[in-house]
Scaffold this active site. Sequence first.
Site, PDB file in Angstrom:
ATOM      1  N   ILE A 174       0.835  -1.209   0.000  1.00 20.01           N
ATOM      2  CA  ILE A 174       0.000   0.000   0.000  1.00 20.01           C
ATOM      3  C   ILE A 174       0.864   1.252   0.000  1.00 20.01           C
ATOM      4  O   ILE A 174       0.595   2.217  -0.699  1.00 20.01           O
ATOM      5  CB  ILE A 174      -0.942   0.001   1.220  1.00 20.01           C
ATOM      6  CG1 ILE A 174      -1.923  -1.176   1.111  1.00 20.01           C
ATOM      7  CG2 ILE A 174      -1.691   1.311   1.327  1.00 20.01           C
ATOM      8  CD1 ILE A 174      -2.817  -1.316   2.324  1.00 20.01           C
ATOM      9  N   GLY A 198       8.700   2.416   7.913  1.00 17.70           N
ATOM     10  CA  GLY A 198       7.943   1.178   7.794  1.00 17.70           C
ATOM     11  C   GLY A 198       7.246   1.056   6.469  1.00 17.70           C
ATOM     12  O   GLY A 198       7.217   1.981   5.649  1.00 17.70           O
ATOM     13  N   VAL A 210       3.528  -0.566   4.661  1.00 18.21           N
ATOM     14  CA  VAL A 210       2.162  -1.023   4.908  1.00 18.21           C
ATOM     15  C   VAL A 210       1.745  -1.893   3.725  1.00 18.21           C
ATOM     16  O   VAL A 210       1.887  -1.493   2.553  1.00 18.21           O
ATOM     17  CB  VAL A 210       1.193   0.160   5.068  1.00 18.21           C
ATOM     18  CG1 VAL A 210      -0.223  -0.357   5.337  1.00 18.21           C
ATOM     19  CG2 VAL A 210       1.648   1.070   6.206  1.00 18.21           C
ATOM     20  N   LYS A 229       1.120  -3.278   9.003  1.00 19.37           N
ATOM     21  CA  LYS A 229       2.201  -2.309   9.122  1.00 19.37           C
ATOM     22  C   LYS A 229       3.377  -2.990   9.801  1.00 19.37           C
ATOM     23  O   LYS A 229       3.226  -3.582  10.875  1.00 19.37           O
ATOM     24  CB  LYS A 229       1.740  -1.108   9.946  1.00 19.37           C
ATOM     25  CG  LYS A 229       2.745  -0.005  10.100  1.00 19.37           C
ATOM     26  CD  LYS A 229       2.097   1.156  10.869  1.00 19.37           C
ATOM     27  CE  LYS A 229       3.027   2.325  11.012  1.00 19.37           C
ATOM     28  NZ  LYS A 229       2.375   3.438  11.745  1.00 19.37           N
ATOM     29  N   ASP A 231      -0.088  13.684  14.760  1.00 18.55           N
ATOM     30  CA  ASP A 231       0.264  13.669  13.339  1.00 18.55           C
ATOM     31  C   ASP A 231      -1.008  13.693  12.487  1.00 18.55           C
ATOM     32  O   ASP A 231      -1.145  12.938  11.525  1.00 18.55           O
ATOM     33  CB  ASP A 231       1.106  12.432  13.007  1.00 18.55           C
ATOM     34  CG  ASP A 231       1.812  12.556  11.655  1.00 18.55           C
ATOM     35  OD1 ASP A 231       1.989  13.701  11.180  1.00 18.55           O
ATOM     36  OD2 ASP A 231       2.181  11.518  11.089  1.00 18.55           O
TER      37      ASP A 231
END
Length: 911
Positions: A89, A95, A97, A114, A205
Amino acid sequence: MRDLDPDRFARLDDLFARAMTLEPSDRRSWIATECADDPVLATEILELLDHSDGAAERLDAAVQSGLSWFGDAPPLPERIGPYRILAEIGRGGLGTVYHAERDDDEFHMQVAIKVVRPEVRSPRLERRLRYERQILAGLDHPHIARILDGGTSDNGAPYLVMELVDGRPITDACRDLPLRRRIELFRDVCGAVHFAHRNLVLHRDLKPSNILVDENGTPKLLDFGIAKLLHPEPKNGTDPVTGDAPLTRPGMRLLTPEYASPEQVRDEPLTTGSDVYSLGVVLYEILAGEPPYRLASRQPTEIERVVCGQDPVRPSAIARRGGRRPWGRDLDTIVATALHKDPRRRYASVDQLSEDLRRFLDARPIAARPDTFGYRLNRFVRRNRVPVAAAVVIVATLLAATVITAHQARIARVERARAERSLEIAETERARAEEVADFLVDLFEISDPGRARGATITAREVLDQGARRIRWQLRERPVLRTTLMSTIGRVYRRLGLLGDAESLLDEAIEIQAQSLGVDHPSVIQTRRELGLLRWEQGNSQAAEAHLRAALDAELAARGSGTPHGAEMLQDLAMVVEDSSGRTEARVLLERALAARLGHFGNGSAEVAETRDRLAQMDYLDADYESAERLARSALEDRRRVFGDAHPDIARSLNNLAAILRARGESEAAEALLDEALAMRRRLYGERHGAVAQSLHNLAMAQAGRGAHARARALLEQALEVYRDVYDPEHPAVAETLYALAQLALADGDRERAEALHRRALTLRRSRLGDDHRDTAHSLFGLAGVLEARDPRAAEALFRDAVGIQRRAGEPSLAFSLERLGLLVCAHDPESGAAYLLESIEGRRQVLGADHWSISWTRARLGHCLATTDPPRAARLLRDAESALVDALGADHPQSRQAASWRAALSDDPAR
């Protein structure tokens, strides 16, 4: 970022270097012993060690990972735990996803997984992922993406399994939606964030990419990867869940700059207000179609400059430019409140933000605006459009029978539009006033003991600090910036700091003229200040140009009957009198006096000021009786209004003293000058132009009674102050040099007198030009020095000076003609007599036909004609002697001199 204490950093550096020499298995216990007094320092050293171990390998992996963005994508893992990987994705710096599906015997489900990327894996990042899992486990809300599972992959990487949200960022989803639907979607997000806050979680965030809207129109809040629990901080400063040092320690901020709050950018402690701010940014973008800020770079200084110092344009203005239908001011107010730089001035909670949006949708008064009657009425009408409209139709039907009523309705509409415009202007001015207040409050905080640290902060230092901060802190707010620049420039001018005032006012007028137009009140005020500054700098021509332009704009906009218009008429009169002539100046002052009497009334400080200016005009015209009457009235009113000490009282004392000296009342004049000097020293200190002016005036009074040494000392003090405060060519410097030259001449030091007069003449010609009256005075002074040594050169200077006064229409021309006539009589009696006759006629117009000085000039004319026309000379001397004896007495020096000349002519007509 917060500064790291140098001593603590040195300790950290030393302990880290020593730990690197130990075996990895021995490091943790050794650090625990060495840092028993500082657990946070121990955590920081351990993390440095974690990152240093295998750093080269990780750096290589990170580079390879970065290069992979430009080459072929890395192969997908086949499985992570019980989940089969279908697609990637997205990837970030930390990281990846994946889109995955659970296909074991338990059940089938599409999910998002994730996982920390292996090339950047570290114990800290792995702990953060587990931390996110723990936070999400406690957040069960329809608009927060749910956590479904978690674990550790075969290669040891922790992963997080979440609800798969197939949607678009909220800003994209809202692009084509009506305003109400956009706000309703955003309120759903507010509900999710408020739920997180109630569970003591800050998101930290919030941005469109973390708020996705699915195909059903349901928003989902994602990515709590850098969220923080709102537990009280423990004494050792570590995170209560992960055991780590705080995620916001210096150098470790994780944020998206465009959506971060000012306190987040400055790395200060965060509260729910930080999430309120980020939501405000998202709301702005949903409404306006673009973000409120544009970052030129990702440099920390640029981020802080924009986020902490720049105020965005109203979203309605951006939407209007983009062709969207505008909305009311309430929505702009809601956004502005959420985006306030000061967390204390924002909404206290996300729920309050959402509630104000609900009130806006329901056309009810919002909490962010004052609850006035007019405002509540406006909201009532918006809520009840149909009933109100029906009532209006009924009333209009009943009243439409008459033309008069229709006319009244039209007038009402015009007045309503005018009132709405007035309200809008008032709102703008209120907002600007609040901004000014905030700026000044912050500015004056430099005198706070915590910031001053024992130092004494002077008003000048506060002004200098304000001038510096205006230039960088308000760069994106030109109207507010130039308003404050003009204000501080005016204060600088009144303090005699003309150079500082000039730089601010020049910059302010340049910006204002481009952005506001010449008829804007701020532009008019700044141009007026520039005119007064140029006049104080001795540049009368530039001063007149600025003041005329300001006055023309003011009269065109508001007329001369306003207090501001009257003040500007008076300013221009002062400069016109100095540069052009007194006829126009008197007309301007009379207009100013009429306006001020009508607005302020008799006895006011404003009327006193204009009367004082008229008194000065009468003094220059030698009408000393009228001048004294006006000056005393002005002084009395000013004392009553201002009390014991005020700059205007000192000005009145100086002006009245000059008039009394001209009337021969030297002792009374000197007492007033002493009082004025003491008052100005108390008000301004020693280094100010007004103090130097008082020193100069007192020196002239001392010289008038023969105290030349005292007068010279006072003039030297005045000259030193003038040169310190003004530039070396300022007219006040030339005036003081002229006075010192006259003193030197009176003491018989012709050489020094000539040198001083030549310096004064050079300065006046350079600054004022060849046709200024002060230039004529210097020509007269130099001619007086040369008269005995070089009569022809002196005569040429006298002729030049008289020519200047004749062209300017100076009332003192009559007295100058007498001096020239006497000088010419020595070699050309007929020409000299012509000058003396013109002087007599001029004196009659200024002083009246019976003034004794006219008889004295007639005696001098008779003495001049003694050799060329003895009979006429005899008649003139006989009549002059009789008039002088009647006016002054037989023993007066002028009476005795006239008698001596008559007797000499009678004894020897040829003589």
